[in-house]
Design a protein around this motif. Sequence first.
Motif, mmCIF file in Angstrom:
data_model
loop_
_atom_site.group_PDB
_atom_site.id
_atom_site.type_symbol
_atom_site.label_atom_id
_atom_site.label_comp_id
_atom_site.label_asym_id
_atom_site.label_seq_id
_atom_site.Cartn_x
_atom_site.Cartn_y
_atom_site.Cartn_z
ATOM 1 N N SER A 1 13.316 -33.220 8.243
ATOM 2 C CA SER A 1 12.884 -31.696 8.136
ATOM 3 C C SER A 1 12.098 -31.471 9.304
ATOM 4 C CB SER A 1 12.112 -31.475 6.866
ATOM 5 O OG SER A 1 11.629 -30.299 6.861
ATOM 6 N N PRO A 2 12.171 -30.061 9.909
ATOM 7 C CA PRO A 2 11.475 -29.638 10.682
ATOM 8 C C PRO A 2 10.186 -29.340 10.240
ATOM 9 C CG PRO A 2 12.885 -27.620 10.261
ATOM 10 C CD PRO A 2 13.181 -28.916 9.422
ATOM 11 N N ILE A 3 8.913 -28.797 10.876
ATOM 12 C CA ILE A 3 7.790 -28.377 10.651
ATOM 13 C C ILE A 3 8.096 -26.820 9.917
ATOM 14 C CG2 ILE A 3 5.446 -27.727 10.869
ATOM 15 C CD1 ILE A 3 5.434 -29.859 13.185
ATOM 16 N N VAL A 4 7.582 -26.572 8.836
ATOM 17 C CA VAL A 4 7.936 -25.321 8.290
ATOM 18 C C VAL A 4 6.615 -24.334 8.053
ATOM 19 C CG1 VAL A 4 9.829 -26.057 7.131
ATOM 20 C CG2 VAL A 4 7.855 -25.860 5.838
ATOM 21 N N GLY A 5 6.780 -23.134 8.145
ATOM 22 C CA GLY A 5 5.665 -22.172 8.024
ATOM 23 C C GLY A 5 5.773 -21.548 6.601
ATOM 24 N N ILE A 6 4.591 -21.169 6.154
ATOM 25 C CA ILE A 6 4.569 -20.559 4.789
ATOM 26 C C ILE A 6 3.336 -19.898 4.854
ATOM 27 C CG2 ILE A 6 3.997 -22.675 3.340
ATOM 28 C CD1 ILE A 6 5.833 -21.411 1.145
ATOM 29 N N THR A 7 3.210 -18.488 4.039
ATOM 30 C CA THR A 7 1.787 -18.285 3.817
ATOM 31 C C THR A 7 1.288 -19.031 2.641
ATOM 32 O OG1 THR A 7 2.503 -16.688 1.905
ATOM 33 C CG2 THR A 7 2.683 -15.879 4.226
ATOM 34 N N ARG A 8 -0.223 -19.201 2.658
ATOM 35 C CA ARG A 8 -1.046 -19.758 1.835
ATOM 36 C C ARG A 8 -0.841 -19.199 0.136
ATOM 37 N NH1 ARG A 8 -4.520 -24.070 3.026
ATOM 38 N NH2 ARG A 8 -4.621 -24.431 5.347
ATOM 39 N N ALA A 9 -0.797 -17.901 0.264
ATOM 40 C CA ALA A 9 -0.529 -17.344 -0.936
ATOM 41 C C ALA A 9 0.626 -17.515 -1.556
ATOM 42 C CB ALA A 9 -0.957 -15.672 -0.645
ATOM 43 N N GLU A 10 1.840 -17.593 -0.869
ATOM 44 C CA GLU A 10 3.116 -18.085 -1.277
ATOM 45 C C GLU A 10 3.175 -19.137 -1.986
ATOM 46 O OE1 GLU A 10 7.131 -17.185 -2.759
ATOM 47 O OE2 GLU A 10 5.296 -16.126 -2.415
ATOM 48 N N LEU A 11 2.481 -20.467 -1.277
ATOM 49 C CA LEU A 11 2.413 -21.608 -1.650
ATOM 50 C C LEU A 11 1.699 -21.939 -2.859
ATOM 51 C CD1 LEU A 11 3.089 -24.612 -1.163
ATOM 52 C CD2 LEU A 11 1.127 -24.750 0.234
ATOM 53 N N HIS A 12 0.430 -21.135 -2.985
ATOM 54 C CA HIS A 12 -0.279 -21.217 -4.179
ATOM 55 C C HIS A 12 0.653 -20.686 -5.299
ATOM 56 C CE1 HIS A 12 -4.033 -21.302 -1.464
ATOM 57 N NE2 HIS A 12 -3.935 -22.482 -2.077
ATOM 58 N N ARG A 13 1.146 -19.557 -5.070
ATOM 59 C CA ARG A 13 1.784 -18.740 -6.230
ATOM 60 C C ARG A 13 3.032 -19.983 -6.661
ATOM 61 N NH1 ARG A 13 6.573 -16.727 -7.461
ATOM 62 N NH2 ARG A 13 7.396 -16.893 -5.663
ATOM 63 N N LEU A 14 3.580 -20.459 -5.675
ATOM 64 C CA LEU A 14 4.879 -21.363 -6.177
ATOM 65 C C LEU A 14 4.101 -22.595 -6.838
ATOM 66 C CD1 LEU A 14 7.103 -21.397 -3.062
ATOM 67 C CD2 LEU A 14 7.612 -20.313 -5.213
ATOM 68 N N LEU A 15 3.201 -23.093 -6.543
ATOM 69 C CA LEU A 15 2.537 -24.346 -7.358
ATOM 70 C C LEU A 15 2.109 -23.662 -8.696
ATOM 71 C CD1 LEU A 15 0.637 -25.882 -4.459
ATOM 72 C CD2 LEU A 15 2.648 -26.948 -5.375
ATOM 73 N N ARG A 16 1.317 -22.732 -8.619
ATOM 74 C CA ARG A 16 0.679 -22.325 -9.846
ATOM 75 C C ARG A 16 1.895 -21.779 -10.997
ATOM 76 N NH1 ARG A 16 -4.360 -18.161 -9.028
ATOM 77 N NH2 ARG A 16 -5.663 -19.711 -7.868
ATOM 78 N N ALA A 17 3.176 -21.344 -10.608
ATOM 79 C CA ALA A 17 4.155 -21.123 -11.426
ATOM 80 C C ALA A 17 4.913 -22.287 -12.131
ATOM 81 C CB ALA A 17 4.940 -20.110 -10.408
#
Length: 392
Positions: free
Chosen positions: A97-113
């Motif tokens: 995998s390459p390094i990927v970029g994601i917003t922290r808000a989206e990462l938190h949302r996916l983990l919470r969901a």
Amino acid sequence: MRGTAVVVGGGIGGLAAALGLRRVGWEVTVLERSEAPDDAGAAISLAANGLRALDELGVGAAVRAASRGQYRGGTRTPDGRWLARMDGAALERAVGSPIVGITRAELHRLLRAALPAGALLIGVRALTVDQDGPGPVRVGCADRTLDADLVVAADGVGSRLRGLLLPGHPGPVATGAAVLRAITERPLPLDGEFELTWGGGAEFGHIVLPDGRAEWHAVLPLPPGTRFADPLAELRSRFGGWHAPIPALLAATGPSAVLHHDLRELRTPLPTFAVGRVALLGDAAHAMTPNLGQGACQALEDAVTLAAAVADAPDLPSALSRYDAVRRPRAQAVARAARQAGRLGHGLSNPLAVAARNAAMRLAPAGPQLRAILRHHAWEPPRPGGSAPRPA
């Protein structure tokens, strides 16, 4: 082994720990004192080791779909000359995998969901932990007490629980630098997905997000507590003469979007990541400088390793001993490497030293640079049956 757990802290590491424990059959409650993380307006880079951990937690595909791969870019000087190029395709071939970029808000949302309803309690702060006696560990909050077989302290760099469990440890220290960062209000036509620029005693970098907006960060040597009345004006005065697209990134940012955090780290390594029936995880265990982009990735590794340890061990003391033995050497080694990278980046201000660093980076062959990155990215989750991860 199965049981009940209370995770203190609903950031990336705490949510990941909850997912990992649930996947091996534990009942988990997460306590988060804040309504929203104070870094939710920023973004994050995740390397292959973090993505592999997210795969183990069942959310890797969703995170990849919400991310953007960082294939083109590298490190430059303020006048735009290249010091080193980044080849994301070579990194992908090497570690998947390459390094990927994601917003922290989206990462938190996916983990919470991925957690069931009711597993995450917002606005609840853990004040005490009592593990005296043979009964369950008791987590005292302002309005309730929760009992658990295991408590996970994932309450960040300023961890209250770490202070209670290891009162002799000096705790986090200021690095003498601060990071200001934001996400642009609109997409920008940028040539690559990632750039980092090293000047004398300062750093500016950016990553591009899936919708074309960019998250940028600036690292400055500042005494703790320093704040600017107009952060964007301050940054334009310091970085306005640096190469494109830095001025354009600042121009595309709203004044209220800028976040300002003093950088702190656990410079004195913890003697253990487990105290009794409490496991320390993420920044509570190994808060590091952001120079390698490994803080969240190491927390994700912690979560997967802890879940594997409690799943395989015959009892909790054995599981936590295993967790400590596997995680502490690696996480603390990464923290040391991040600190050293900071000293070579924004921590270097002497003009002669900066010139020597730049010359060395231009002359360095690509192979050793890639191998240095792979030391941190090439991690494998613990194997079933209690075997350790493959050394990186």
